[in-house]
Design a protein around this motif. Structure first.
Motif, PDB file in Angstrom:
ATOM      1  N   ASP A  33       0.840  -1.208   0.000  1.00 45.69           N
ATOM      2  CA  ASP A  33       0.000   0.000   0.000  1.00 45.69           C
ATOM      3  C   ASP A  33       0.875   1.258   0.000  1.00 45.69           C
ATOM      4  O   ASP A  33       0.624   2.197  -0.762  1.00 45.69           O
ATOM      5  CB  ASP A  33      -0.918  -0.014   1.226  1.00 45.69           C
ATOM      6  N   THR A  34       1.914   1.271   0.834  1.00 45.67           N
ATOM      7  CA  THR A  34       2.826   2.421   0.886  1.00 45.67           C
ATOM      8  C   THR A  34       3.557   2.592  -0.441  1.00 45.67           C
ATOM      9  O   THR A  34       3.683   3.711  -0.957  1.00 45.67           O
ATOM     10  CB  THR A  34       3.854   2.247   2.025  1.00 45.67           C
ATOM     11  N   GLN A  39       2.637   1.635  -3.453  1.00 43.99           N
ATOM     12  CA  GLN A  39       1.716   2.106  -4.494  1.00 43.99           C
ATOM     13  C   GLN A  39       1.483   3.606  -4.389  1.00 43.99           C
ATOM     14  O   GLN A  39       1.446   4.316  -5.400  1.00 43.99           O
ATOM     15  CB  GLN A  39       0.386   1.360  -4.386  1.00 43.99           C
ATOM     16  N   LYS A  40       1.336   4.098  -3.174  1.00 46.13           N
ATOM     17  CA  LYS A  40       1.096   5.529  -2.985  1.00 46.13           C
ATOM     18  C   LYS A  40       2.310   6.361  -3.365  1.00 46.13           C
ATOM     19  O   LYS A  40       2.202   7.364  -4.066  1.00 46.13           O
ATOM     20  CB  LYS A  40       0.708   5.803  -1.528  1.00 46.13           C
ATOM     21  N   VAL A  41       3.494   5.952  -2.896  1.00 43.20           N
ATOM     22  CA  VAL A  41       4.684   6.761  -3.137  1.00 43.20           C
ATOM     23  C   VAL A  41       5.136   6.687  -4.595  1.00 43.20           C
ATOM     24  O   VAL A  41       5.733   7.632  -5.118  1.00 43.20           O
ATOM     25  CB  VAL A  41       5.826   6.352  -2.186  1.00 43.20           C
ATOM     26  N   SER A  84       4.010   9.529  -6.774  1.00 44.85           N
ATOM     27  CA  SER A  84       4.486  10.881  -6.473  1.00 44.85           C
ATOM     28  C   SER A  84       5.643  11.307  -7.379  1.00 44.85           C
ATOM     29  O   SER A  84       6.084  12.445  -7.305  1.00 44.85           O
ATOM     30  CB  SER A  84       4.911  10.977  -5.002  1.00 44.85           C
ATOM     31  N   THR A 132       8.200  -0.552  -7.724  1.00 48.94           N
ATOM     32  CA  THR A 132       7.826   0.841  -7.468  1.00 48.94           C
ATOM     33  C   THR A 132       8.148   1.703  -8.688  1.00 48.94           C
ATOM     34  O   THR A 132       7.344   2.553  -9.099  1.00 48.94           O
ATOM     35  CB  THR A 132       8.568   1.384  -6.226  1.00 48.94           C
ATOM     36  N   SER A 191       5.410   3.714 -11.529  1.00 53.64           N
ATOM     37  CA  SER A 191       5.491   5.166 -11.450  1.00 53.64           C
ATOM     38  C   SER A 191       5.368   5.811 -12.831  1.00 53.64           C
ATOM     39  O   SER A 191       5.422   5.132 -13.860  1.00 53.64           O
ATOM     40  CB  SER A 191       6.838   5.563 -10.833  1.00 53.64           C
TER      41      SER A 191
END
Length: 455
Positions: free
Chosen positions: A156-157, A159-161, A164, A186, A190
């Protein structure tokens, strides 16, 4: 496989016919258009690999057609055809993304060679795109096994970062937990996914070579610098830099890397020109960097610059729910790689594997599954094929042990049956008496006493 398709666009009918005849002899699939409007129709339904495009066309100009092709992000390669007096227009076309231009009148061999080089470039582009697609599939966050709550939080972390774009990520965890896998997933999740991810293994590059590897150097910067070398940071421009095992980066280099992260610029060794880069940084380490900073082994300012979004990957022993799903994933992968047809794992083997503490984490688990499947052909992974160090972690004996003992000892006394049973358990755990006592549910001293009485 479809032959390369070429569209020739020119308002001179004789030129169209001659070029079409020449290129069809080279086994190309050739289309012609005598106007920009007709060319756009053909481009829409045929999607040619390459376009020979005259700059000066009635109606829609060659420049306008080129602009529309690039706006649609087409992989089609465009070669402009022009006369000397409008050479500046050809230069403009090159800036807009044309592959090359030919000056009329051009020689046929010149045309053939230019087309050949252009189609080689197209082939390379397609290979790169296919590679990116396969990498995105392989390093996809959704493919990472995360049945346990701790791993779900990690994914979850990530996917969010990832979304960005430029936020720095620091991944920490024991060796073999999957830090590299998470870093690459990651990146491919992105906005930079179509750009390179450049891996820099800080533990593998010798200290005396690391600076030149990172920053590159100019010709003559030192004795063996025969020509300019582009460094790893420069190669990663627009993409991601992955500093693996950053805890092993020499202190002398950490200040220079910090400056790059802060200013997004650096100079090659032996040079004085500042090179600007746009990169996203992901770092990973199996070292506790917070502790390392307190001990003076890692710069605190670099640690704080890296630790924008920290992700801690739990060891495998703390994510037991993930163990069997990982095993099944590995079985599927190695079935394909090793030409096997395993369907799963036995209950007894699964129990032992789940209870084992996995000091080598996911890497150790993967290696053991590969070893078993490489050495044995079977429908499932049986308990008997597990390494000895894993077998002893089966907490409870399977019912077949009890059935086997009862069948063998139906005429023996209760004491004799007990002895047989204990001997079976000892054999199962490779004669580890402490582990056998745990399985039997008795104190080790009681087991030692029984064994001594039987001598």
């Amino acid at each position: 496989m479809r032959a390369h398709s070429i569209l020739i666009v020119d308002d001179e009918i004789l030129t169209l016919r001659n070029l079409k005849k020449v290129l069809e002899k080279e086994n190309y699939e050739v289309h012609i258009a005598d106007s920009g409007e007709k060319a756009l129709e053909i481009i829409d339904y045929d999607k040619p690999h390459l376009i020979l495009l005259d700059l000066m066309l009635p109606g829609i100009s060659g420049i306008e057609i080129l602009k529309r092709i690039k706006e649609n992000k087409s992989e089609t390669i465009v070669i402009m055809m022009t006369a000397y007096e409008i050479l500046e227009k050809a230069v403009e076309a090159m800036k807009l993304g044309a592959y090359d231009y030919l000056l009329k009148p051009f020689k046929i061999n010149e045309l053939k060679n230019t087309i050949h080089r252009a189609l080689e470039t197209l082939s390379l582009r397609i290979q790169i795109q296919e590679h990116l697609k396969s990498q995105k599939g392989r390093y996809y966050l959704g493919r990472i096994v995360a049945e346990s709550k701790k791993m779900q939080e990690v994914i979850d972390t990530a996917q969010k970062v990832a979304l960005s774009d430029k936020t720095t990520v620091l991944i920490q965890g024991e060796s073999g937990t999957g830090k590299e896998l998470l870093a690459k997933a990651t990146h491919y999740h992105s906005p930079r996914a179509d750009k390179p991810i450049v891996e820099i293994n800080c533990a593998a590059i010798p200290e005396n070579l690391m600076e030149s590897e990172l920053f590159g150097y100019e010709q003559g910067a030192f004795t063996d610098a025969k020509k300019r070398k582009i460094g790893l940071l420069e190669r990663a421009d627009e993409g991601t830099v992955f500093f693996d095992e950053i805890g092993d980066m020499p202190l002398s280099l950490q200040a220079k890397v910090l400056r790059v992260l802060e200013e997004s610029t650096f100079t090659r060794l032996g040079g004085n020109k500042k090179i600007k880069i746009n990169v996203r940084v992901i770092a990973a380490t199996n070292i506790d960097l917070s502790k390392a900073t307190k001990e003076g082994k890692f710069r605190s300012d670099l640690f704080y610059r890296l630790n924008v979004v920290p992700i801690q990957i739990p060891p495998l022993r703390e994510r037991k729910k993930d163990i069997i799903p990982l095993v099944l994933n590995f079985i599927q992968d190695f079935n394909q790689e090793l030409k096997r047809s395993y369907k799963g794992i036995s209950q007894r083997a699964a129990q032992a594997i789940t209870n084992y503490p996995w000091p080598g984490n996911v890497r150790e688990l993967k290696n053991i599954i590969e070893r078993i499947m490489a050495l044995y052909i079977a429908e499932e992974i049986p308990y008997s094929h597990l390494p000895v160090e894993i077998k002893k972690y089966q907490k409870f004996p399977d019912s077949h042990i009890t059935e086997e003992i009862m069948h063998e000892t139906s005429s023996l006394t209760l004491d004799q049956i007990e002895r047989k049973y204990i001997e079976k358990i000892l054999e199962q755990v490779n004669y580890n008496k402490t582990q056998a006592a745990k399985i039997l549910g008795i104190h080790p001293t009681s087991l030692f006493r029984k064994l001594k009485s039987w001598k």
